[in-house]
Design a protein around this motif. Structure first.
Motif, mmCIF file in Angstrom:
data_model
loop_
_atom_site.group_PDB
_atom_site.id
_atom_site.type_symbol
_atom_site.label_atom_id
_atom_site.label_comp_id
_atom_site.label_asym_id
_atom_site.label_seq_id
_atom_site.Cartn_x
_atom_site.Cartn_y
_atom_site.Cartn_z
ATOM 1 N N TYR A 298 -14.987 2.697 11.317
ATOM 2 C CA TYR A 298 -14.008 2.102 12.224
ATOM 3 C C TYR A 298 -14.154 2.655 13.641
ATOM 4 O O TYR A 298 -14.553 3.804 13.828
ATOM 5 C CB TYR A 298 -12.582 2.386 11.751
ATOM 6 C CG TYR A 298 -12.237 1.777 10.425
ATOM 7 C CD1 TYR A 298 -12.171 0.394 10.261
ATOM 8 C CD2 TYR A 298 -11.976 2.589 9.324
ATOM 9 C CE1 TYR A 298 -11.844 -0.162 9.035
ATOM 10 C CE2 TYR A 298 -11.646 2.034 8.092
ATOM 11 C CZ TYR A 298 -11.584 0.665 7.953
ATOM 12 O OH TYR A 298 -11.260 0.117 6.744
ATOM 13 N N GLU B 4 -7.791 -5.541 5.065
ATOM 14 C CA GLU B 4 -8.985 -5.891 4.308
ATOM 15 C C GLU B 4 -8.670 -6.603 2.993
ATOM 16 O O GLU B 4 -9.490 -7.355 2.488
ATOM 17 C CB GLU B 4 -9.833 -4.642 4.108
ATOM 18 C CG GLU B 4 -10.416 -4.196 5.458
ATOM 19 C CD GLU B 4 -10.959 -2.789 5.491
ATOM 20 O OE1 GLU B 4 -10.747 -2.016 4.522
ATOM 21 O OE2 GLU B 4 -11.597 -2.445 6.503
ATOM 22 N N GLU C 231 0.854 -1.193 0.000
ATOM 23 C CA GLU C 231 0.000 0.000 0.000
ATOM 24 C C GLU C 231 0.884 1.235 0.000
ATOM 25 O O GLU C 231 1.920 1.260 0.670
ATOM 26 C CB GLU C 231 -0.901 0.046 1.234
ATOM 27 C CG GLU C 231 -2.160 -0.753 1.121
ATOM 28 C CD GLU C 231 -3.135 -0.253 0.068
ATOM 29 O OE1 GLU C 231 -3.186 0.968 -0.194
ATOM 30 O OE2 GLU C 231 -3.856 -1.098 -0.480
ATOM 31 N N SER D 59 -5.443 4.501 7.329
ATOM 32 C CA SER D 59 -6.245 3.994 6.207
ATOM 33 C C SER D 59 -5.476 2.965 5.388
ATOM 34 O O SER D 59 -6.030 1.953 4.966
ATOM 35 C CB SER D 59 -6.677 5.144 5.294
ATOM 36 O OG SER D 59 -7.535 6.003 5.985
ATOM 37 N N MET E 292 -12.303 10.850 9.373
ATOM 38 C CA MET E 292 -12.221 9.978 8.205
ATOM 39 C C MET E 292 -12.407 8.514 8.615
ATOM 40 O O MET E 292 -13.160 7.770 7.979
ATOM 41 C CB MET E 292 -10.877 10.172 7.504
ATOM 42 C CG MET E 292 -10.741 9.394 6.217
ATOM 43 S SD MET E 292 -9.214 9.774 5.346
ATOM 44 C CE MET E 292 -8.015 8.968 6.382
ATOM 45 N N LEU E 293 -11.743 8.096 9.685
ATOM 46 C CA LEU E 293 -11.856 6.706 10.133
ATOM 47 C C LEU E 293 -13.248 6.401 10.683
ATOM 48 O O LEU E 293 -13.820 5.344 10.386
ATOM 49 C CB LEU E 293 -10.790 6.398 11.181
ATOM 50 C CG LEU E 293 -9.342 6.459 10.690
ATOM 51 C CD1 LEU E 293 -8.381 6.246 11.855
ATOM 52 C CD2 LEU E 293 -9.086 5.453 9.579
ATOM 53 N N GLY F 129 -4.794 10.639 8.785
ATOM 54 C CA GLY F 129 -5.372 9.316 8.625
ATOM 55 C C GLY F 129 -4.802 8.484 7.488
ATOM 56 O O GLY F 129 -5.308 7.403 7.204
ATOM 57 N N GLU F 130 -3.765 8.980 6.858
ATOM 58 C CA GLU F 130 -3.195 8.263 5.711
ATOM 59 C C GLU F 130 -2.607 6.909 6.105
ATOM 60 O O GLU F 130 -2.884 5.900 5.468
ATOM 61 C CB GLU F 130 -2.116 9.116 5.032
ATOM 62 C CG GLU F 130 -2.654 10.361 4.372
ATOM 63 C CD GLU F 130 -3.465 10.074 3.118
ATOM 64 O OE1 GLU F 130 -3.168 9.084 2.426
ATOM 65 O OE2 GLU F 130 -4.393 10.841 2.852
ATOM 66 N N ALA G 207 -5.437 -0.292 7.253
ATOM 67 C CA ALA G 207 -6.752 -0.936 7.162
ATOM 68 C C ALA G 207 -6.924 -1.605 5.794
ATOM 69 O O ALA G 207 -7.450 -2.726 5.707
ATOM 70 C CB ALA G 207 -7.859 0.087 7.398
ATOM 71 N N ARG G 208 -6.467 -0.950 4.737
ATOM 72 C CA ARG G 208 -6.564 -1.561 3.399
ATOM 73 C C ARG G 208 -5.755 -2.847 3.322
ATOM 74 O O ARG G 208 -6.177 -3.816 2.686
ATOM 75 C CB ARG G 208 -6.118 -0.567 2.326
ATOM 76 C CG ARG G 208 -7.086 0.590 2.114
ATOM 77 C CD ARG G 208 -6.763 1.427 0.884
ATOM 78 N NE ARG G 208 -5.430 2.003 0.878
ATOM 79 C CZ ARG G 208 -5.096 3.187 1.390
ATOM 80 N NH1 ARG G 208 -6.020 3.925 2.005
ATOM 81 N NH2 ARG G 208 -3.860 3.638 1.311
ATOM 82 N N ALA H 177 -15.730 6.018 7.984
ATOM 83 C CA ALA H 177 -15.560 4.743 7.280
ATOM 84 C C ALA H 177 -16.068 3.565 8.126
ATOM 85 O O ALA H 177 -16.003 2.420 7.678
ATOM 86 C CB ALA H 177 -14.090 4.543 6.911
ATOM 87 N N GLY I 103 -8.049 13.026 10.409
ATOM 88 C CA GLY I 103 -7.895 11.573 10.481
ATOM 89 C C GLY I 103 -8.989 10.850 11.245
ATOM 90 O O GLY I 103 -9.537 9.853 10.768
#
Length: 198
Positions: free
Chosen positions: A170, A141, A94, A134, A164-165, A130-131, A137-138, A168, A161
């Motif tokens: 979380y 997943e 990622e 995230s 954003m989480l 949050g980069e 998390a990718r 999504a 951040g």
């Protein structure tokens, strides 16, 4: 977490309205007693979640991550930023942008350490934009595993951040939430009284 908040007040250095330097106890030199307490607090907050792995990113997330993994008696996986001759095949990659370092990194995790039945707690030292969170998390997943939530040592709540989480879907547990770094001073988000550990 009062002990951590006190440490930020005593040793944290505000470098700008966006940057808090905590290298005396977290990002360069580490306070192992404090990191152990941080790990125990994450475990307390995620009690009953049947976590099977802890995931972090090298390098500043390793200390709090390993302490939580130790308390949970589960493995810690850290996403590697540096390319490795021994980590080439069957990897998850990622791209993650670092606000602090002002650069993008490809981070990698071997597929052999994550499986679809894993329940993963993601731990990181900071949450800002949050980069990194995230991206981690990718990674989880991509193998069909479950992100149980995020354990953040220090959250800069004035950056996007957390929102954003949460947007999504979380769960985010931050041990210290910084409201502002204005005028060279750290101010914290006022939260409800913590429930004492049992």
């Amino acid at each position: 977490m009062k002990q951590l908040q006190d440490k930020v007040m005593q040793e944290g250095l505000v470098l700008s309205n966006q940057v808090l330097k905590v290298d005396s106890f977290l990002n360069h030199q580490m306070d192992p007693v404090l990191m152990y307490e941080v790990g125990k607090e994450f475990v307390r907050r995620y009690a009953g979640e049947k976590i099977t792995k802890v995931l972090t990113i090298e390098s500043s997330g390793i200390a709090p991550g390993v302490m939580a993994a130790l308390e949970l008696n589960v493995p810690l996986i850290f996403a590697r930023k540096q390319k490795s001759l021994t980590l080439r095949d069957d990897i998850i990659v990622e791209k993650i942008y670092s606000f602090t370092k002002q650069e993008s990194n490809e981070v990698t995790v071997s597929k052999k350490y994550l499986s679809a039945d894993d329940r993963v707690l993601i731990i990181d030292d900071f949450l800002a934009n949050g980069e990194a969170a995230s991206g981690l998390a990718r990674i989880v997943e991509q193998v069909g595993a479950t992100v149980v939530g995020f354990g953040i040592v220090i959250e800069k709540s004035f950056q996007p951040g957390r929102s954003m989480l949460l947007d999504a879907g979380y769960r985010v547990e931050s041990l210290v939430r910084v409201a502002s770094l204005q005028d060279g001073k750290v101010s914290f988000v006022e939260e409800e009284q913590e429930v004492p550990a049992r």
